[in-house]
Write a protein that holds these residues in place. Sequence first.
Motif, PDB file in Angstrom:
ATOM      1  N   ILE A 142       0.900  -1.313   0.045  1.00  0.00           N
ATOM      2  CA  ILE A 142      -0.098   0.016   0.018  1.00  0.00           C
ATOM      3  C   ILE A 142       0.935   1.257  -0.024  1.00  0.00           C
ATOM      4  CG2 ILE A 142      -1.631   1.163   1.100  1.00  0.00           C
ATOM      5  CD1 ILE A 142      -2.514  -1.405   2.482  1.00  0.00           C
ATOM      6  N   GLY A 143       0.706   2.025  -1.066  1.00  0.00           N
ATOM      7  CA  GLY A 143       1.598   3.323  -1.199  1.00  0.00           C
ATOM      8  C   GLY A 143       0.921   4.611  -0.198  1.00  0.00           C
ATOM      9  N   GLY A 144       1.683   5.508   0.001  1.00  0.00           N
ATOM     10  CA  GLY A 144       1.364   6.617   0.739  1.00  0.00           C
ATOM     11  C   GLY A 144       0.480   7.412  -0.081  1.00  0.00           C
ATOM     12  N   PRO A 145      -0.509   8.445   0.850  1.00  0.00           N
ATOM     13  CA  PRO A 145      -1.345   8.955   0.177  1.00  0.00           C
ATOM     14  C   PRO A 145      -0.864  10.037  -0.852  1.00  0.00           C
ATOM     15  CG  PRO A 145      -0.855   9.903   2.515  1.00  0.00           C
ATOM     16  CD  PRO A 145      -0.081   8.577   2.128  1.00  0.00           C
ATOM     17  N   SER A 146      -1.610  10.110  -1.727  1.00  0.00           N
ATOM     18  CA  SER A 146      -1.345  11.220  -2.965  1.00  0.00           C
ATOM     19  C   SER A 146      -2.392  12.326  -2.774  1.00  0.00           C
ATOM     20  CB  SER A 146      -1.408  10.490  -4.203  1.00  0.00           C
ATOM     21  OG  SER A 146      -2.605   9.851  -4.657  1.00  0.00           O
ATOM     22  N   GLN A 147      -2.117  13.422  -2.488  1.00  0.00           N
ATOM     23  CA  GLN A 147      -3.048  14.495  -2.363  1.00  0.00           C
ATOM     24  C   GLN A 147      -3.584  15.089  -3.665  1.00  0.00           C
ATOM     25  OE1 GLN A 147      -4.260  14.878   0.694  1.00  0.00           O
ATOM     26  NE2 GLN A 147      -2.803  13.573   1.710  1.00  0.00           N
ATOM     27  N   ASP A 148      -3.011  14.744  -4.681  1.00  0.00           N
ATOM     28  CA  ASP A 148      -3.484  15.391  -5.982  1.00  0.00           C
ATOM     29  C   ASP A 148      -2.993  14.271  -7.079  1.00  0.00           C
ATOM     30  OD1 ASP A 148      -0.963  15.953  -7.144  1.00  0.00           O
ATOM     31  OD2 ASP A 148      -0.726  17.729  -5.422  1.00  0.00           O
ATOM     32  N   ILE A 149      -3.426  14.222  -8.108  1.00  0.00           N
ATOM     33  CA  ILE A 149      -3.594  13.126  -9.201  1.00  0.00           C
ATOM     34  C   ILE A 149      -1.687  13.275  -9.536  1.00  0.00           C
ATOM     35  CG2 ILE A 149      -3.923  12.732 -11.693  1.00  0.00           C
ATOM     36  CD1 ILE A 149      -6.592  14.180 -11.275  1.00  0.00           C
ATOM     37  N   ALA A 150      -1.017  14.189  -9.645  1.00  0.00           N
ATOM     38  CA  ALA A 150       0.189  14.092  -9.969  1.00  0.00           C
ATOM     39  C   ALA A 150       1.261  13.175  -9.001  1.00  0.00           C
ATOM     40  CB  ALA A 150       0.880  15.474  -9.953  1.00  0.00           C
ATOM     41  N   GLN A 151       0.686  13.091  -7.972  1.00  0.00           N
ATOM     42  CA  GLN A 151       1.436  12.244  -6.923  1.00  0.00           C
ATOM     43  C   GLN A 151       0.947  10.711  -6.880  1.00  0.00           C
ATOM     44  OE1 GLN A 151       0.726  13.747  -3.287  1.00  0.00           O
ATOM     45  NE2 GLN A 151       1.792  15.721  -3.513  1.00  0.00           N
ATOM     46  N   ILE A 152       0.138  10.255  -7.733  1.00  0.00           N
ATOM     47  CA  ILE A 152      -0.392   8.830  -7.731  1.00  0.00           C
ATOM     48  C   ILE A 152       0.819   8.006  -8.232  1.00  0.00           C
ATOM     49  CG2 ILE A 152      -1.748   7.279  -9.013  1.00  0.00           C
ATOM     50  CD1 ILE A 152      -4.140   9.493  -8.688  1.00  0.00           C
ATOM     51  N   PRO A 153       1.589   8.561  -9.411  1.00  0.00           N
ATOM     52  CA  PRO A 153       2.661   7.513  -9.772  1.00  0.00           C
ATOM     53  C   PRO A 153       3.688   7.308  -8.665  1.00  0.00           C
ATOM     54  CG  PRO A 153       2.191   8.993 -11.457  1.00  0.00           C
ATOM     55  CD  PRO A 153       1.312   9.542 -10.165  1.00  0.00           C
ATOM     56  N   ARG A 154       3.901   8.300  -7.460  1.00  0.00           N
ATOM     57  CA  ARG A 154       4.626   8.203  -6.472  1.00  0.00           C
ATOM     58  C   ARG A 154       4.141   7.147  -5.655  1.00  0.00           C
ATOM     59  NH1 ARG A 154       2.929   9.566  -1.792  1.00  0.00           N
ATOM     60  NH2 ARG A 154       2.183  11.432  -2.367  1.00  0.00           N
ATOM     61  N   SER A 155       2.560   7.291  -5.165  1.00  0.00           N
ATOM     62  CA  SER A 155       2.189   6.289  -4.531  1.00  0.00           C
ATOM     63  C   SER A 155       2.147   4.808  -4.954  1.00  0.00           C
ATOM     64  CB  SER A 155       0.468   6.355  -4.286  1.00  0.00           C
ATOM     65  OG  SER A 155       0.067   5.670  -3.385  1.00  0.00           O
ATOM     66  N   ILE A 170      11.031 -12.930   5.719  1.00  0.00           N
ATOM     67  CA  ILE A 170      10.816 -14.132   6.244  1.00  0.00           C
ATOM     68  C   ILE A 170       9.257 -14.231   6.284  1.00  0.00           C
ATOM     69  CG2 ILE A 170      10.926 -15.582   8.100  1.00  0.00           C
ATOM     70  CD1 ILE A 170      13.519 -14.206   8.637  1.00  0.00           C
ATOM     71  N   ASP A 171       8.447 -13.330   6.808  1.00  0.00           N
ATOM     72  CA  ASP A 171       7.145 -13.361   6.792  1.00  0.00           C
ATOM     73  C   ASP A 171       6.329 -12.843   5.383  1.00  0.00           C
ATOM     74  OD1 ASP A 171       4.407 -13.750   7.673  1.00  0.00           O
ATOM     75  OD2 ASP A 171       4.516 -11.943   8.946  1.00  0.00           O
ATOM     76  N   ARG A 172       6.540 -13.618   4.416  1.00  0.00           N
ATOM     77  CA  ARG A 172       6.438 -13.178   2.993  1.00  0.00           C
ATOM     78  C   ARG A 172       5.053 -12.825   2.819  1.00  0.00           C
ATOM     79  NH1 ARG A 172       8.083 -17.610  -1.338  1.00  0.00           N
ATOM     80  NH2 ARG A 172       7.379 -15.984  -2.613  1.00  0.00           N
ATOM     81  N   TYR A 173       3.910 -13.278   3.357  1.00  0.00           N
ATOM     82  CA  TYR A 173       2.488 -13.086   2.951  1.00  0.00           C
ATOM     83  C   TYR A 173       1.973 -12.140   4.147  1.00  0.00           C
ATOM     84  CZ  TYR A 173       3.309 -17.393   0.400  1.00  0.00           C
ATOM     85  OH  TYR A 173       4.191 -18.461  -0.487  1.00  0.00           O
ATOM     86  N   GLY A 174       1.079 -11.168   3.389  1.00  0.00           N
ATOM     87  CA  GLY A 174       0.501 -10.312   4.370  1.00  0.00           C
ATOM     88  C   GLY A 174       0.609  -8.871   3.557  1.00  0.00           C
ATOM     89  N   ALA A 175      -0.070  -8.055   4.327  1.00  0.00           N
ATOM     90  CA  ALA A 175      -0.034  -6.502   3.777  1.00  0.00           C
ATOM     91  C   ALA A 175       1.019  -5.787   4.569  1.00  0.00           C
ATOM     92  CB  ALA A 175      -1.247  -5.871   3.940  1.00  0.00           C
ATOM     93  N   THR A 176       1.746  -4.887   3.574  1.00  0.00           N
ATOM     94  CA  THR A 176       2.628  -3.944   4.006  1.00  0.00           C
ATOM     95  C   THR A 176       2.474  -2.378   3.711  1.00  0.00           C
ATOM     96  OG1 THR A 176       4.301  -5.457   4.356  1.00  0.00           O
ATOM     97  CG2 THR A 176       5.034  -3.219   4.286  1.00  0.00           C
ATOM     98  N   ARG A 177       2.530  -1.617   4.596  1.00  0.00           N
ATOM     99  CA  ARG A 177       2.114  -0.253   4.224  1.00  0.00           C
ATOM    100  C   ARG A 177       3.519   0.779   3.902  1.00  0.00           C
ATOM    101  NH1 ARG A 177      -3.291   2.396   5.620  1.00  0.00           N
ATOM    102  NH2 ARG A 177      -2.261   4.307   5.520  1.00  0.00           N
ATOM    103  N   PHE A 178       3.494   1.456   2.950  1.00  0.00           N
ATOM    104  CA  PHE A 178       4.713   2.162   2.883  1.00  0.00           C
ATOM    105  C   PHE A 178       5.283   2.893   3.971  1.00  0.00           C
ATOM    106  CE2 PHE A 178       7.274   5.834   1.564  1.00  0.00           C
ATOM    107  CZ  PHE A 178       8.436   5.098   0.902  1.00  0.00           C
TER     108      PHE A 178
END
Length: 289
Positions: A142-155, A170-178
């Motif tokens: 999960i990428g960080g929040p993009s406050q405008d459309i131009a930041q979506i590629p960064r997310s 090692i724990d390869r399954y699950g969710a990770t937030r940037f």
Amino acid sequence: MLETDRPITADNVFALKYAARLLEVELSHRRSLARLEQRLGRDLVDELVSGMDGATAVVRTEALGYDISGPQHVIVAEWQPPRTDDTVVVALRRTFAELRLSALVSRRSDMAVAVVNGDPLGAEVFSVIAKTLRSATGAVGIGGPSQDIAQIPRSFSEALHALHIRAGSIDRYGATRFDQLGIYRILDTAGGKPDLAGYVDEWLGTLQRTDDSRGSDLVQTLAQYLDHGGNYENTAESLTIHRSTLRYRLKSIRQITGFDLADPETRLNLHVATRAWRLCPHGAPFHVP
């Protein structure tokens, strides 16, 4: 046709067949619209994560009934064994529907990609997808929040980084937030450029801005405190200040940042950040555009 005591006439049969034909045409039309909407949505996701003009994005998202205003997060997901069909994409759509999150979902090779309006919870997203697929052998970034459309590629780039960190652990399954990667944020596991400036700003930015506005020396105080392993006597001596002054500064640091300096994970990240801070020319702080 309701069953009654009256006999079924030829007119009844004709009406029934006519109604069935109308329903068939309507369902076919709706199916075609749904397929077109999915295809347009996929194309739009690809363009959003690659970078597209803001005005064009607003027009096209409105046509699909998607709200592109406000914070957007990019989510990427892949499952093992790799899925080359749309099963992960479908599961992702159902997940967002269940969590009542508005999203555009697409597929790139064996990876599902989504642009999501709002702030999705990583663990909850993963558990719902795993339940839908009846398999927990997957990873979500999960990428960080993009406050405008131009930041979506960064997310999108951040989501890929988070996914690679998770898949390579090692724990390869699950969710990770940037934004929860901590020190892993600057480890080059994905073959890209480590986000050192962003990492330092995440952990020291508030203190740096406080020092700039007040003319204080809180970052240096924190750096010395961590270098001396939290020893008050040695830290105060290295800074040539009284222990009571040191206590006051550390209290200010806790209040300003909200960090628990007794937490081992927090201390590790702060120590790495202060070491990186010292690498700046003339001790100048990192500044994130």
